[in-house]
Design a protein around this motif. Structure first.
Motif, PDB file in Angstrom:
ATOM      1  N   MET A 297       0.816  -1.216   0.000  1.00 41.37           N
ATOM      2  CA  MET A 297       0.000   0.000   0.000  1.00 41.37           C
ATOM      3  C   MET A 297       0.851   1.269   0.000  1.00 41.37           C
ATOM      4  O   MET A 297       0.502   2.254  -0.653  1.00 41.37           O
ATOM      5  CB  MET A 297      -0.951  -0.007   1.202  1.00 41.37           C
ATOM      6  CG  MET A 297      -2.163  -0.904   0.981  1.00 41.37           C
ATOM      7  SD  MET A 297      -2.851  -1.658   2.480  1.00 41.37           S
ATOM      8  CE  MET A 297      -3.035  -0.258   3.532  1.00 41.37           C
ATOM      9  N   GLN A 314      -3.199   7.249   2.961  1.00 38.12           N
ATOM     10  CA  GLN A 314      -4.436   7.183   3.734  1.00 38.12           C
ATOM     11  C   GLN A 314      -4.944   5.755   3.816  1.00 38.12           C
ATOM     12  O   GLN A 314      -5.828   5.362   3.050  1.00 38.12           O
ATOM     13  CB  GLN A 314      -5.510   8.056   3.086  1.00 38.12           C
ATOM     14  CG  GLN A 314      -5.283   9.538   3.257  1.00 38.12           C
ATOM     15  CD  GLN A 314      -6.336  10.313   2.515  1.00 38.12           C
ATOM     16  OE1 GLN A 314      -6.360  10.321   1.280  1.00 38.12           O
ATOM     17  NE2 GLN A 314      -7.228  10.946   3.252  1.00 38.12           N
ATOM     18  N   PHE A 319      -5.961  -4.386   8.570  1.00 37.81           N
ATOM     19  CA  PHE A 319      -6.305  -5.804   8.369  1.00 37.81           C
ATOM     20  C   PHE A 319      -5.024  -6.597   8.333  1.00 37.81           C
ATOM     21  O   PHE A 319      -3.953  -6.072   8.033  1.00 37.81           O
ATOM     22  CB  PHE A 319      -7.092  -6.011   7.071  1.00 37.81           C
ATOM     23  CG  PHE A 319      -6.294  -5.723   5.818  1.00 37.81           C
ATOM     24  CD1 PHE A 319      -6.154  -4.426   5.355  1.00 37.81           C
ATOM     25  CD2 PHE A 319      -5.683  -6.749   5.112  1.00 37.81           C
ATOM     26  CE1 PHE A 319      -5.420  -4.147   4.209  1.00 37.81           C
ATOM     27  CE2 PHE A 319      -4.951  -6.480   3.966  1.00 37.81           C
ATOM     28  CZ  PHE A 319      -4.813  -5.174   3.515  1.00 37.81           C
TER      29      PHE A 319
ATOM     30  N   GLY B 383      -7.606  -7.324  -0.068  1.00 33.70           N
ATOM     31  CA  GLY B 383      -6.161  -7.103  -0.115  1.00 33.70           C
ATOM     32  C   GLY B 383      -5.372  -8.136   0.641  1.00 33.70           C
ATOM     33  O   GLY B 383      -4.207  -7.921   0.966  1.00 33.70           O
ATOM     34  N   LEU B 448      -7.419  -3.026  -5.302  1.00 33.75           N
ATOM     35  CA  LEU B 448      -7.093  -3.778  -4.104  1.00 33.75           C
ATOM     36  C   LEU B 448      -7.622  -3.020  -2.895  1.00 33.75           C
ATOM     37  O   LEU B 448      -7.517  -1.805  -2.819  1.00 33.75           O
ATOM     38  CB  LEU B 448      -5.585  -3.922  -3.997  1.00 33.75           C
ATOM     39  CG  LEU B 448      -5.008  -5.122  -4.738  1.00 33.75           C
ATOM     40  CD1 LEU B 448      -3.517  -4.974  -4.849  1.00 33.75           C
ATOM     41  CD2 LEU B 448      -5.370  -6.413  -4.053  1.00 33.75           C
ATOM     42  N   ILE B 449      -8.184  -3.772  -1.950  1.00 35.92           N
ATOM     43  CA  ILE B 449      -8.683  -3.108  -0.749  1.00 35.92           C
ATOM     44  C   ILE B 449      -7.507  -2.830   0.182  1.00 35.92           C
ATOM     45  O   ILE B 449      -6.554  -3.584   0.240  1.00 35.92           O
ATOM     46  CB  ILE B 449      -9.712  -3.994  -0.036  1.00 35.92           C
ATOM     47  CG1 ILE B 449     -10.884  -4.232  -0.976  1.00 35.92           C
ATOM     48  CG2 ILE B 449     -10.182  -3.352   1.259  1.00 35.92           C
ATOM     49  CD1 ILE B 449     -11.963  -5.078  -0.370  1.00 35.92           C
ATOM     50  N   GLY B 450      -7.569  -1.746   0.890  1.00 19.47           N
ATOM     51  CA  GLY B 450      -6.506  -1.433   1.841  1.00 19.47           C
ATOM     52  C   GLY B 450      -6.410   0.057   2.050  1.00 19.47           C
ATOM     53  O   GLY B 450      -6.428   0.550   3.164  1.00 19.47           O
ATOM     54  N   LEU B 451      -6.337   0.785   0.943  1.00 20.06           N
ATOM     55  CA  LEU B 451      -6.282   2.235   1.030  1.00 20.06           C
ATOM     56  C   LEU B 451      -7.702   2.784   0.997  1.00 20.06           C
ATOM     57  O   LEU B 451      -8.616   2.159   0.463  1.00 20.06           O
ATOM     58  CB  LEU B 451      -5.476   2.792  -0.147  1.00 20.06           C
ATOM     59  CG  LEU B 451      -4.017   2.359  -0.178  1.00 20.06           C
ATOM     60  CD1 LEU B 451      -3.391   2.673  -1.519  1.00 20.06           C
ATOM     61  CD2 LEU B 451      -3.231   3.039   0.932  1.00 20.06           C
ATOM     62  N   LEU B 452      -7.870   3.975   1.558  1.00 26.57           N
ATOM     63  CA  LEU B 452      -9.191   4.590   1.505  1.00 26.57           C
ATOM     64  C   LEU B 452      -9.545   4.950   0.072  1.00 26.57           C
ATOM     65  O   LEU B 452      -8.670   5.204  -0.752  1.00 26.57           O
ATOM     66  CB  LEU B 452      -9.210   5.844   2.380  1.00 26.57           C
ATOM     67  CG  LEU B 452      -9.127   5.584   3.887  1.00 26.57           C
ATOM     68  CD1 LEU B 452      -9.159   6.905   4.642  1.00 26.57           C
ATOM     69  CD2 LEU B 452     -10.278   4.701   4.350  1.00 26.57           C
ATOM     70  N   LYS B 453     -10.832   4.967  -0.205  1.00 30.76           N
ATOM     71  CA  LYS B 453     -11.295   5.204  -1.575  1.00 30.76           C
ATOM     72  C   LYS B 453     -10.765   6.524  -2.143  1.00 30.76           C
ATOM     73  O   LYS B 453     -10.343   6.588  -3.289  1.00 30.76           O
ATOM     74  CB  LYS B 453     -12.826   5.226  -1.620  1.00 30.76           C
ATOM     75  CG  LYS B 453     -13.476   3.906  -1.256  1.00 30.76           C
ATOM     76  CD  LYS B 453     -13.562   2.970  -2.451  1.00 30.76           C
ATOM     77  CE  LYS B 453     -14.285   1.680  -2.097  1.00 30.76           C
ATOM     78  NZ  LYS B 453     -13.668   0.885  -1.029  1.00 30.76           N
ATOM     79  N   GLN B 454     -10.759   7.579  -1.298  1.00 32.77           N
ATOM     80  CA  GLN B 454     -10.336   8.877  -1.819  1.00 32.77           C
ATOM     81  C   GLN B 454      -8.854   8.879  -2.182  1.00 32.77           C
ATOM     82  O   GLN B 454      -8.358   9.775  -2.833  1.00 32.77           O
ATOM     83  CB  GLN B 454     -10.628  10.000  -0.812  1.00 32.77           C
ATOM     84  CG  GLN B 454     -10.032   9.800   0.554  1.00 32.77           C
ATOM     85  CD  GLN B 454     -11.039   9.184   1.510  1.00 32.77           C
ATOM     86  OE1 GLN B 454     -11.807   8.310   1.124  1.00 32.77           O
ATOM     87  NE2 GLN B 454     -11.050   9.643   2.747  1.00 32.77           N
ATOM     88  N   ASN B 455      -8.160   7.819  -1.725  1.00 30.81           N
ATOM     89  CA  ASN B 455      -6.741   7.706  -2.027  1.00 30.81           C
ATOM     90  C   ASN B 455      -6.536   7.034  -3.380  1.00 30.81           C
ATOM     91  O   ASN B 455      -5.438   6.912  -3.882  1.00 30.81           O
ATOM     92  CB  ASN B 455      -6.070   6.893  -0.935  1.00 30.81           C
ATOM     93  CG  ASN B 455      -4.620   7.274  -0.772  1.00 30.81           C
ATOM     94  OD1 ASN B 455      -4.050   7.949  -1.605  1.00 30.81           O
ATOM     95  ND2 ASN B 455      -4.029   6.836   0.313  1.00 30.81           N
ATOM     96  N   LYS B 456      -7.620   6.519  -3.935  1.00 29.71           N
ATOM     97  CA  LYS B 456      -7.522   5.848  -5.222  1.00 29.71           C
ATOM     98  C   LYS B 456      -7.924   6.805  -6.324  1.00 29.71           C
ATOM     99  O   LYS B 456      -8.450   7.878  -6.055  1.00 29.71           O
ATOM    100  CB  LYS B 456      -8.458   4.637  -5.225  1.00 29.71           C
ATOM    101  CG  LYS B 456      -8.293   3.785  -3.986  1.00 29.71           C
ATOM    102  CD  LYS B 456      -8.221   2.330  -4.340  1.00 29.71           C
ATOM    103  CE  LYS B 456      -7.787   1.527  -3.127  1.00 29.71           C
ATOM    104  NZ  LYS B 456      -7.263   0.243  -3.427  1.00 29.71           N
TER     105      LYS B 456
END
Lengths: 445, 457
Positions: A297, A314, A319, B383, B448-456
């Motif tokens: 990340m 951010q 997890f 993720g 990939l899940i892990g970062l906040l949406k606004q970071n994508k």
């Protein structure tokens, strides 16, 4: 066209290189002394146990790098000259960069005790460690593992696969006691015993005893016990691998100090992954994050900056996952050992199947804060959504079927879990059937 | 000696213990009887020796396997797979490969060596006479022997598989079903029904073996035989046609092609049970995937053209000069060499699904349904992937599962037979085989899940 040089070919360095390459023609060079190609160090244990060969652990075929015009340099970096923007390699060559990414990972912590330099003592972090372990465990009958974390249990499992008897010395009074609440720690402790590992809790090493030829013969605990062994596995954590940067002018504490954009004190030098240390970590996060996912990340975020869109780190809800011998573990959000006064915890464990579920929530509002499961898989996207949207514990427990990620035909435990919660809290919650409609909405598909 | 060496339940045994050795001896004894018979010895007391042969192999395998797996806590049992001669293309692997290849060559082109006689059988075939007589009232032939040994392999090694994967109910259920279907629909029921057929017009009666896998279904002889056998023949004719036109695509829409390839099919059944030890040997290279696509769709096109020709000749009486040789060529090259000699013989060299992956036209056909119109997918879990590679390594179809998992993309591949082993061996709970709505099933540009949406982006 800029030249981006990345030191380290682990998940952080490689993710960064790949994502930059996808959208730019910049020249990209990855330098690593560990292995020529990127491999998953998470799979080191499986190579030793014979589940896989080294080649299986490489996520990309060897021709991938040339095809994507990413230059690989299999060399050790001796020093970074920030003023002249170049790095010097062990073979004497130097490489000029426009932007430098430090993704040099960790090195294993070594205990400061007598006998630590004897033969047959090692940690497990990199490929060289794996090669050493092959040599060091040849003919070994008894081994001692120091430390009860994730690498410790992996080393124990590896040794068991070669029929080596394992004793684990763990400082805490319960297995992985710093991270796991008591019930889970005890359950894992029982599973460890089931595999005939001697788990010595509350014990610390005082000395490692060698024989005449300088190899390990035994270890001595602080309680005075002597445990004969020919191999000692050190698993007391890892720390940033930054000693080669000492005189570079890059600001270093334990790791390379960075802001929330992965920028160091020197322009055009960045750090990501295990080697980086946030000056001000994101809320609820540690200054040094040392897991696979965070390394990835970090790199995903930095790649955007390198591509010209300066981006802040951010992370979403925390997890992680692991596997303790045969038991899988997943965690979402925060589930500390001790919870605050304004919070409540709920725990369910199967009578004999080594399956458990724990939730932590805000007492007044019921808002979900975190979940731990053992022997039960949950859907990451659903848990993230519930935590981000401050979902109520009662909703969470009645809709647990939406989050279930176990394979088809597996027994489900939603009924048992909710029954226990109802009993403890005098509620009348009922389980709600899984709905794909809700799932599609939650997962934004 | 440490305490664990003395324990009766040492969970990490090295080598075989006494009980396992007894099991191995029993299985070896059974195998020996078969080999002696194959060498031409005609036993007098056939029922006795056949019982020793089949019983020894079955009981011996089960004793060995239960001792191996039931003494350990349930979990994934792949220790040493890459170190062993058998499972890593070592000497044993090559020996078994050559043995199996040779067996198929003899079966297809030198069947008389097995001892099938016009009036009385000898050798191996004679050994199976009592069983044949019991099931269908007649004497055995080499294909009865083959079917019996095949079913025995699926049964005994299927039980081994179920013990090995007893921690996983998907694997347990799937294997139980594939064993039962092999024993009933592919073996016992056809043998019993055989006695109901007209002796001058017999057809093969494995009702779930659909065209185009069963490429000779539309052969003139086969169609005539079904037509001459009244209701029974009509049942098989209708079932055979509806099977591949209606049943197969509809079920594949709901569950993916796994319902057939790893729950029902005989080839798949053998691959999943007897072939389980070899699944890691399939190539995951991109070039192998490319070869796979060229080969399997060529075979599909070949079987369609060949069958069209055969049917044209059947109805019009013309074109025998073209359809005849086409049919023979297909039977020889695909039916015998590809699906048998290479398909099974190469298990220990190229993995257990060589035929299913590179050749089977049925797999190609329902694979297309699975890819383009189905509810089946393997979902990857946000993720959580750590790129370890267990999933890809143990994919018998050579799918680089990790490539999808580590980028959070669902796996929607025509070749996936849905065995579920990728999900079983994943140490982080990343993969789930499931049937769900078509919406969102294919996510080619996943996040990939892990970062906040606004970071994508």
């Amino acid at each position: 066209m800029a030249h981006i040089v990345i030191i380290g070919n682990g998940i952080s360095g490689v993710t960064c290189a790949r994502l930059v390459r996808k959208r730019s023609d910049d020249e990209i060079t990855i330098i690593s002394s560990e292995t020529e190609h990127f491999y998953a160090r998470t799979a080191l244990m499986y190579i030793y146990m014979g589940h896989m060969k080294y080649e299986h652990t490489k996520p990309y075929e060897d021709n991938f790098w040339k095809k994507n015009n990413i230059t690989l340099v299999h060399q050790y970096v001796e020093k970074v000259d920030a003023k002249n923007k170049n790095v010097t390699l062990k073979n004497g060559n130097s490489i000029q960069y426009d932007k430098l990414v430090l993704a040099c990972g960790s090195k294993s912590n070594v205990p400061d005790i007598q006998g630590k330099d004897l033969l047959g003592i090692q940690s497990l972090y990199n490929y060289q460690d794996l090669q050493n372990m092959e040599i060091n465990t040849k003919g070994v009958k008894n081994a001692v593992i120091l430390g009860g974390g994730l690498i410790g249990i992996e080393m124990a499992e590896m040794l068991l696969s070669r029929n080596i008897h394992v004793t684990m010395l763990v400082r805490e009074v319960a297995y992985w006691g710093g991270i796991l609440p008591e019930e889970e720690a005890k359950m894992i402790g029982r599973h460890i015993a089931e595999h005939h590992i001697d788990l010595l809790l509350g014990s610390e090493l005082s000395e490692i005893i060698g024989n005449k030829s300088g190899s390990v013969k035994a270890v001595k605990t602080k309680k005075g016990e002597t445990i004969p062994c020919e191999f000692v596995g050190i698993a007391i954590g890892v720390g940033p691998n930054v000693s080669f940067l000492k005189d570079s002018g890059i600001e270093i504490d334990r790791g390379v100090l960075i802001n929330d954009h992965f920028e160091t004190n020197i322009p055009d030098i960045f750090a990501v992954g295990d080697c980086a240390q946030f000056k001000e970590p994101p809320a609820g996060r540690k200054p040094i994050e040392q897991v696979w996912y965070t390394g990835r990340m970090h790199a995903e975020t930095l790649a955007k900056t390198l591509l010209g869109k300066r981006t802040r780190y951010q992370p979403g809800p925390w997890f992680n996952s692991a596997k303790f011998l045969d038991i899988e573990y997943q965690t979402y959000g925060d589930v500390p050992v001790k919870i605050n006064e304004d919070e409540k915890g709920f725990y369910w464990e199967h009578d004999n199947r080594k399956i458990s579920f724990r939730a932590r929530y805000h007492a007044a509002t019921g808002r979900l804060l975190g979940v731990n499961t053992f022997g039960m898989r949950l859907r990451h996207g659903v848990l993230e959504n519930w935590i981000l949207n401050k979902q109520n514990i009662e909703y969470v427990l009645s809709h647990l079927a939406d989050a279930n990620f176990d394979p088809e035909f597996f027994r489900t435990y939603e009924e048992e879990i909710i029954r226990k919660f109802n009993k403890e809290n005098n509620t009348q919650l009922k389980t709600v059937k899984k709905s794909w409609k809700r799932l599609l909405q939650i997962l934004n598909l | 000696m440490s305490a664990s060496d003395l324990s009766i339940a040492q969970p990490h045994p090295q080598g075989a213990d006494a009980i396992q050795k007894i099991g191995l001896s029993l299985a070896a004894l059974g195998l020996l009887v078969l080999l002696v018979a194959m060498a031409g010895v005609t036993f007098e007391q056939r029922t006795l020796f056949l019982s020793i042969a089949l019983g020894g192999i079955l009981v011996g395998t089960v004793v060995y396997a239960s001792r191996k797996y039931m003494t350990q806590p349930a979990g994934i049992k792949n220790n040493g797979v890459m170190h062993k001669q058998l499972t890593n293309r070592g000497v044993f692997g090559w020996m078994i490969g050559i043995f199996l290849t040779g067996f198929y060559v003899l079966l297809y082109w030198f069947p008389y060596l097995f001892g099938t006689g016009d009036k009385t059988n000898t050798g191996l075939v004679a050994l199976f006479d009592p069983l044949s007589n019991f099931l269908n009232g007649g004497k055995a032939d080499e294909y009865f022997v083959y079917g019996s040994v095949y079913s025995l392999a699926v049964l005994s090694l299927g039980i081994k598989f179920m013990l090995k994967y007893r921690n996983n109910r998907y694997q347990f259920t799937r294997t139980l079903v594939v064993i039962l279907i092999q024993l009933s629909f592919a073996y016992v029921i056809p043998e019993i029904l055989k006695s109901l057929q007209r002796p001058d017009a017999s057809f093969e009666m494995d009702i779930k073996n659909f065209w185009p896998l069963k490429f000779d279904f539309f052969d003139g002889d086969n169609l005539n035989a079904m037509r001459k056998n009244g209701g029974l023949g009509m049942l098989f004719l209708v079932a055979g046609v509806l099977g591949f036109t209606v049943l197969a695509p509809i079920i594949t829409y709901f569950t993916g092609k796994r319902w057939y390839c790893s729950w029902v099919c005989g080839c798949g059944g053998l691959a999943e049970t007897a072939g389980d030890s070899f699944r890691q040997l399939s190539s995951k290279k991109l070039v192998a995937w490319k070869i796979e696509r060229w080969l399997i769709y060529s075979v599909l096109i070949f079987v369609v053209i060949m069958t069209a020709g055969v049917l044209y000749t059947y109805f019009s009486g013309k074109g025998e000069g073209v359809s005849g040789p086409l049919r023979s060529a297909y039977g020889f090259m695909i039916g015998s060499i590809f699906s048998g000699v290479i398909g099974v013989g190469f298990y220990p060299l190229m993995g257990n699904r060589v035929w299913c992956r590179f050749g089977c036209p049925m797999a190609a056909y329902i694979g297309l349904v699975q890819r383009f119109k189905s509810r089946f997918r393997i979902t990857t879990n946000g993720g959580q992937c750590i790129s370890c590679g267990n999933c890809s390594t143990y994919c018998e179809q050579g799918i680089d599962v990790r490539w999808y998992a580590q980028r959070g993309q669902n796996i929607v591949r025509s070749s996936c037979v849905g065995c579920g082993i990728c999900s079983a061996v994943c140490p982080r709970g990343v993969l789930k085989l499931e049937n769900g709505p078509e919406q969102g099933r294919i996510n080619e540009d996943p996040l990939l899940i892990g970062l906040l949406k606004q970071n994508k982006d």
